[in-house]
Design a protein around this motif. Sequence first.
Motif, PDB file in Angstrom:
ATOM      1  N   GLU A 111       0.936  -0.887  -0.508  1.00 25.28           N
ATOM      2  CA  GLU A 111      -0.068   0.496  -0.025  1.00 25.28           C
ATOM      3  C   GLU A 111       1.209   1.293   0.211  1.00 25.28           C
ATOM      4  O   GLU A 111       0.846   2.142  -0.520  1.00 25.28           O
ATOM      5  N   ALA A 112       1.835   1.334   0.816  1.00 25.49           N
ATOM      6  CA  ALA A 112       2.658   2.513   0.978  1.00 25.49           C
ATOM      7  C   ALA A 112       3.828   3.027  -0.257  1.00 25.49           C
ATOM      8  O   ALA A 112       3.579   3.733  -0.713  1.00 25.49           O
ATOM      9  N   THR A 113       4.083   1.852  -0.617  1.00 24.45           N
ATOM     10  CA  THR A 113       4.915   1.789  -2.118  1.00 24.45           C
ATOM     11  C   THR A 113       4.878   1.362  -3.148  1.00 24.45           C
ATOM     12  O   THR A 113       5.958   1.878  -4.524  1.00 24.45           O
ATOM     13  N   GLY A 114       3.920   0.701  -3.311  1.00 27.03           N
ATOM     14  CA  GLY A 114       3.584   0.378  -4.581  1.00 27.03           C
ATOM     15  C   GLY A 114       4.115  -1.183  -5.081  1.00 27.03           C
ATOM     16  O   GLY A 114       3.953  -1.631  -6.090  1.00 27.03           O
ATOM     17  N   THR A 115       5.464  -1.162  -4.314  1.00 27.58           N
ATOM     18  CA  THR A 115       6.514  -2.499  -4.353  1.00 27.58           C
ATOM     19  C   THR A 115       5.508  -3.547  -4.466  1.00 27.58           C
ATOM     20  O   THR A 115       4.181  -4.103  -4.078  1.00 27.58           O
ATOM     21  N   ILE A 116       5.583  -5.033  -5.428  1.00 26.30           N
ATOM     22  CA  ILE A 116       5.387  -5.990  -5.534  1.00 26.30           C
ATOM     23  C   ILE A 116       5.969  -7.567  -5.492  1.00 26.30           C
ATOM     24  O   ILE A 116       6.878  -7.468  -5.878  1.00 26.30           O
ATOM     25  N   VAL A 117       5.465  -8.208  -4.410  1.00 26.31           N
ATOM     26  CA  VAL A 117       6.399  -9.268  -4.367  1.00 26.31           C
ATOM     27  C   VAL A 117       5.885 -10.247  -4.841  1.00 26.31           C
ATOM     28  O   VAL A 117       4.742 -10.891  -5.016  1.00 26.31           O
ATOM     29  N   ALA A 118       6.784 -11.540  -4.492  1.00 24.69           N
ATOM     30  CA  ALA A 118       6.105 -12.934  -5.440  1.00 24.69           C
ATOM     31  C   ALA A 118       5.175 -13.225  -4.568  1.00 24.69           C
ATOM     32  O   ALA A 118       4.594 -14.319  -5.407  1.00 24.69           O
ATOM     33  N   ALA A 119       5.523 -13.195  -3.561  1.00 25.81           N
ATOM     34  CA  ALA A 119       4.587 -14.436  -2.581  1.00 25.81           C
ATOM     35  C   ALA A 119       4.711 -13.755  -0.748  1.00 25.81           C
ATOM     36  O   ALA A 119       5.402 -13.295  -0.423  1.00 25.81           O
ATOM     37  N   PRO A 120       3.497 -13.873  -0.425  1.00 23.39           N
ATOM     38  CA  PRO A 120       3.756 -14.117   1.442  1.00 23.39           C
ATOM     39  C   PRO A 120       5.089 -15.065   2.053  1.00 23.39           C
ATOM     40  O   PRO A 120       5.152 -16.486   1.330  1.00 23.39           O
TER      41      PRO A 120
END
Length: 661
Positions: free
Chosen positions: A291-300
């Motif tokens: 939410e804050a940065t827009g980073t997209i991560v691969a998985a939890p």
Amino acid sequence: MNDQMQQHLRKKPYLVDAIAGNSAMLVSLGSTGRLYRLWWPHIDYPQHVDEIRTGLKIGSTPGGVTWFDDPAEGWAHAASYVPGTNAYRVVSTHSTFPVEVEQTDFAIPGQSIMARGYRITNTGHDPLKLDFFHYGSFRIMENELYMTTEFYGDHDALLHFRHQYAFAVGSTAICSGYQAGQGAWKQSCEGALNGSRIDMKPDGSVQWTITDIEPGQSVVLPVYIAAGHSRKEALEALETAKSKTYDDWFNDMVAYWADYLSAAAPCPGGNERISALYERSLLAMKLMADEATGTIVAAPEFDETFSRCGGYAYSWGRDAAFVTTAFNKAGLGALTEKFYDWAITAQEPDGSWQQRHYHDGSLAPHWGLQIDEGSSLIWGMWEYYLHSGERPEFVERMWPSIEKGAAFLAKFIDPETGLPLPSMDLWEERLAEHTYSAAAVFGGLSAAASFARRKGNNGLADQWETLAQRIAASIEEHCWNEDKGAYYRGLKLNVSPWDYEASVAGGARGTVKPRDKSYQSFVLDYDSIVDISLLGLAVPFGAVPVDNPRMTRTADAIEALLTSPKVGGIKRYENDTYIGGNPWILTTLWLGHYRTLQGRYDEARRHLEYALEHTTPSGLLPEQVDRETGETAWVVPLTWSHAMFVLAVHMLAERGELPTN
């Protein structure tokens, strides 16, 4: 496996059943309602939970507390997402006790609050009295040491804190007991909390007494986990949680996700199964965008000790480029733009992007440069630019980063082969001049050239276009393997001395080259393994036309050699051993993408169907499918898998070939 690892896996299994959150707070959950992990205020780091358990002590029944998440104690569970939301609901029934517990977990939108609603129903014939227990052990900042747990009577809350993180546990109902620290788990199991107010320990319990539940009657008990960067902030967040009814918070959450989905492009066609997975994909992908940065991560994250892999809760430029393209197709371009605004903050001073990053743009643990990461980002920027209506302000913001990035790619060329110099492959397993990486650099330079033309810099555009075409020509000149009827996976493959000796003895060609500090590199001329990533030559990067005869033969070789014999689906490459060498969802869909572009729609639909058939019980897409059983094998959910499904749906729909029933 040692005792410590067994204990860790008992608390935190590799495979989870669901995730819930609001893109700032993220939790992973089991189908029994067990909360395994909680990340805040970012979705990748830090994680704060050691163990959280909830259960009941029913009347004067002997035996202490029975924990909902323990099937050995007689509980059975039915779990699913609340439709159209990221709230996860588990209905638990007991083989002996006359009680049903409906547990709903969701993060409150815009708040640092996890809501856990428990609707407890008396299914018997007599009035019911019970005590509800919430046991929490926190590993704040992923650290086992220096926690404090304290009961705050003014707030009727149990507070866990360490350094700049605090978590307050409470409810709108007034608790009837508590215990901080030493012995909390043992006392919780016995159903007899001792009122210890403070201890320098990570765990504690809260108890609520519920009396006179009449037959057929239900009582709702909300439990909130409120986060803050100080004790004051966490307690204030808990008071915010208490300021509205649980039903009001639930309705706010439902409305939030309804608004999110309504802003997206609806799933094409009318097939209910496809629409359901499409919607779940959009919901899951949103939770993987910070939410804050827009980073997209691969998985939890699910393997924080790196016991079986190198971790997944990081942002890879390559994965994200596929995900953002799926966001574009789904009408969620605002998430794409936010990601690329973040991506330029993660660029190295030399213009490169390294393998993977944390939410703040800092470099995460890695294995070395993957040249496809940065080139994929530039390609993805261009894809978004076209999608967004070719807005000049986006070009202005991205251009300095694009120019530096393309300049780095232009220098990273082997003059001998015309391909990008050796770097790690997309699977992070080997160092070579990879054919897929060359295609990605072709895509990145072509995109950069298009941006340069928009900037009016035709000289730079010509330079980068010419270089991209040289890379495409070098792929054709150097990377075709007639013996296998497929492109080589790569050239100049670095291997171990013993693998080199065995390969040369078997007829392979190679060179032993001097390296720094008197070390040597053992380099084979060719990597002839057939790999799904070879499809990247055509889709998405277009370095080789889809209908090129060599490309067609390569795709056919992939299908022949990589189809898993027992359960179907496509493996990554020949002789893959990672987690046993299973078929992957994204690889199967990747072949479906190529078949769609070929016009072989029946085959493309078959690969789409494979994804539909191999969702988890909660409707999520994993990374892998067990090659023997067809069950989920690894990583739930994988963002890239969901993105490839969304793209597959749109590719078929755009050609009028998506199944409608």
